[in-house]
Write a protein that holds these residues in place. Structure first.
Motif, PDB file in Angstrom:
ATOM      1  N   SER A  38       0.827  -1.206   0.000  1.00 36.82           N
ATOM      2  CA  SER A  38       0.000   0.000   0.000  1.00 36.82           C
ATOM      3  C   SER A  38       0.863   1.258   0.000  1.00 36.82           C
ATOM      4  O   SER A  38       2.046   1.210   0.326  1.00 36.82           O
ATOM      5  CB  SER A  38      -0.892   0.025   1.244  1.00 36.82           C
ATOM      6  N   ALA A  39       0.242   2.366  -0.335  1.00 36.32           N
ATOM      7  CA  ALA A  39       0.903   3.672  -0.290  1.00 36.32           C
ATOM      8  C   ALA A  39       0.300   4.491   0.843  1.00 36.32           C
ATOM      9  O   ALA A  39      -0.867   4.330   1.188  1.00 36.32           O
ATOM     10  CB  ALA A  39       0.735   4.401  -1.613  1.00 36.32           C
ATOM     11  N   THR A  40       1.118   5.372   1.429  1.00 34.12           N
ATOM     12  CA  THR A  40       0.632   6.243   2.497  1.00 34.12           C
ATOM     13  C   THR A  40       1.332   7.598   2.428  1.00 34.12           C
ATOM     14  O   THR A  40       2.446   7.691   1.920  1.00 34.12           O
ATOM     15  CB  THR A  40       0.857   5.602   3.889  1.00 34.12           C
ATOM     16  N   THR A  41       0.658   8.609   2.929  1.00 33.67           N
ATOM     17  CA  THR A  41       1.248   9.949   2.974  1.00 33.67           C
ATOM     18  C   THR A  41       1.785  10.279   4.364  1.00 33.67           C
ATOM     19  O   THR A  41       2.332  11.355   4.563  1.00 33.67           O
ATOM     20  CB  THR A  41       0.225  11.029   2.563  1.00 33.67           C
ATOM     21  N   ARG A  42       1.653   9.366   5.306  1.00 33.64           N
ATOM     22  CA  ARG A  42       2.185   9.625   6.644  1.00 33.64           C
ATOM     23  C   ARG A  42       3.708   9.498   6.628  1.00 33.64           C
ATOM     24  O   ARG A  42       4.288   8.907   5.727  1.00 33.64           O
ATOM     25  CB  ARG A  42       1.576   8.679   7.670  1.00 33.64           C
ATOM     26  N   SER A  43       4.322  10.025   7.645  1.00 32.20           N
ATOM     27  CA  SER A  43       5.776   9.921   7.774  1.00 32.20           C
ATOM     28  C   SER A  43       6.158   8.475   8.088  1.00 32.20           C
ATOM     29  O   SER A  43       5.393   7.758   8.737  1.00 32.20           O
ATOM     30  CB  SER A  43       6.273  10.826   8.899  1.00 32.20           C
ATOM     31  N   PRO A  44       7.329   8.042   7.633  1.00 29.72           N
ATOM     32  CA  PRO A  44       7.746   6.662   7.912  1.00 29.72           C
ATOM     33  C   PRO A  44       7.949   6.420   9.401  1.00 29.72           C
ATOM     34  O   PRO A  44       8.396   7.299  10.127  1.00 29.72           O
ATOM     35  CB  PRO A  44       9.060   6.514   7.159  1.00 29.72           C
ATOM     36  N   GLY A  51       8.876   1.252  -0.301  1.00 34.06           N
ATOM     37  CA  GLY A  51       8.761   0.161  -1.255  1.00 34.06           C
ATOM     38  C   GLY A  51       8.797  -1.224  -0.634  1.00 34.06           C
ATOM     39  O   GLY A  51       8.624  -2.216  -1.321  1.00 34.06           O
ATOM     40  N   GLN A  52       9.022  -1.302   0.669  1.00 34.87           N
ATOM     41  CA  GLN A  52       9.037  -2.609   1.320  1.00 34.87           C
ATOM     42  C   GLN A  52       7.776  -2.785   2.165  1.00 34.87           C
ATOM     43  O   GLN A  52       6.961  -3.641   1.867  1.00 34.87           O
ATOM     44  CB  GLN A  52      10.275  -2.771   2.183  1.00 34.87           C
ATOM     45  N   GLU A  53       7.599  -1.980   3.205  1.00 29.94           N
ATOM     46  CA  GLU A  53       6.381  -2.060   4.013  1.00 29.94           C
ATOM     47  C   GLU A  53       5.263  -1.234   3.382  1.00 29.94           C
ATOM     48  O   GLU A  53       4.109  -1.649   3.367  1.00 29.94           O
ATOM     49  CB  GLU A  53       6.633  -1.556   5.443  1.00 29.94           C
ATOM     50  N   TYR A  54       5.614  -0.055   2.905  1.00 29.58           N
ATOM     51  CA  TYR A  54       4.692   0.874   2.247  1.00 29.58           C
ATOM     52  C   TYR A  54       5.449   1.638   1.175  1.00 29.58           C
ATOM     53  O   TYR A  54       6.673   1.741   1.230  1.00 29.58           O
ATOM     54  CB  TYR A  54       4.155   1.933   3.236  1.00 29.58           C
ATOM     55  N   PHE A  55       4.720   2.208   0.239  1.00 32.15           N
ATOM     56  CA  PHE A  55       5.277   3.257  -0.611  1.00 32.15           C
ATOM     57  C   PHE A  55       4.988   4.537   0.155  1.00 32.15           C
ATOM     58  O   PHE A  55       3.832   4.887   0.388  1.00 32.15           O
ATOM     59  CB  PHE A  55       4.623   3.262  -1.997  1.00 32.15           C
ATOM     60  N   LEU A  56       6.036   5.203   0.617  1.00 34.26           N
ATOM     61  CA  LEU A  56       5.902   6.343   1.524  1.00 34.26           C
ATOM     62  C   LEU A  56       6.020   7.657   0.762  1.00 34.26           C
ATOM     63  O   LEU A  56       7.024   7.902   0.093  1.00 34.26           O
ATOM     64  CB  LEU A  56       6.986   6.265   2.603  1.00 34.26           C
ATOM     65  N   PHE A  57       4.995   8.488   0.866  1.00 29.73           N
ATOM     66  CA  PHE A  57       4.973   9.791   0.212  1.00 29.73           C
ATOM     67  C   PHE A  57       4.603  10.879   1.215  1.00 29.73           C
ATOM     68  O   PHE A  57       3.601  11.577   1.057  1.00 29.73           O
ATOM     69  CB  PHE A  57       3.966   9.796  -0.949  1.00 29.73           C
ATOM     70  N   PRO A  58       5.409  11.087   2.281  1.00 28.57           N
ATOM     71  CA  PRO A  58       5.048  12.063   3.309  1.00 28.57           C
ATOM     72  C   PRO A  58       5.002  13.493   2.777  1.00 28.57           C
ATOM     73  O   PRO A  58       4.300  14.334   3.324  1.00 28.57           O
ATOM     74  CB  PRO A  58       6.141  11.899   4.368  1.00 28.57           C
ATOM     75  N   GLU A  59       5.725  13.777   1.678  1.00 30.69           N
ATOM     76  CA  GLU A  59       5.701  15.134   1.113  1.00 30.69           C
ATOM     77  C   GLU A  59       4.344  15.468   0.520  1.00 30.69           C
ATOM     78  O   GLU A  59       4.036  16.625   0.265  1.00 30.69           O
ATOM     79  CB  GLU A  59       6.803  15.303   0.058  1.00 30.69           C
TER      80      GLU A  59
END
Length: 64
Positions: A38-44, A51-59
């Protein structure tokens, strides 16, 4: 696509053990199962890798 499969959804509250179940399932049946990420916008969180636990897009977090 010639192969048909079955969609399996593992669902539960945060901390209920979904990740533990999936790690074991993939370790024992890596040739049979695949994991959707899954993808999330929260901070890691500590230890999370993009790309492993989540696709991280905090920006892209819309909170100001």
């Amino acid at each position: 696509m010639k192969k048909k499969g079955i969609l399996v959804i593992v669902s539960g509250f945060s901390g209920s053990g979904k990740g533990t179940i999936m790690k074991r399932l993939l370790a024992e049946h890596a040739d049979t199962y695949a994991l959707s990420i899954s993808a999330t916008t929260r901070s890691p969180r500590p230890g999370e890798t993009h790309g492993q636990e989540y696709f991280l897009f905090p920006e892209r977090n819309l909170k100001r």
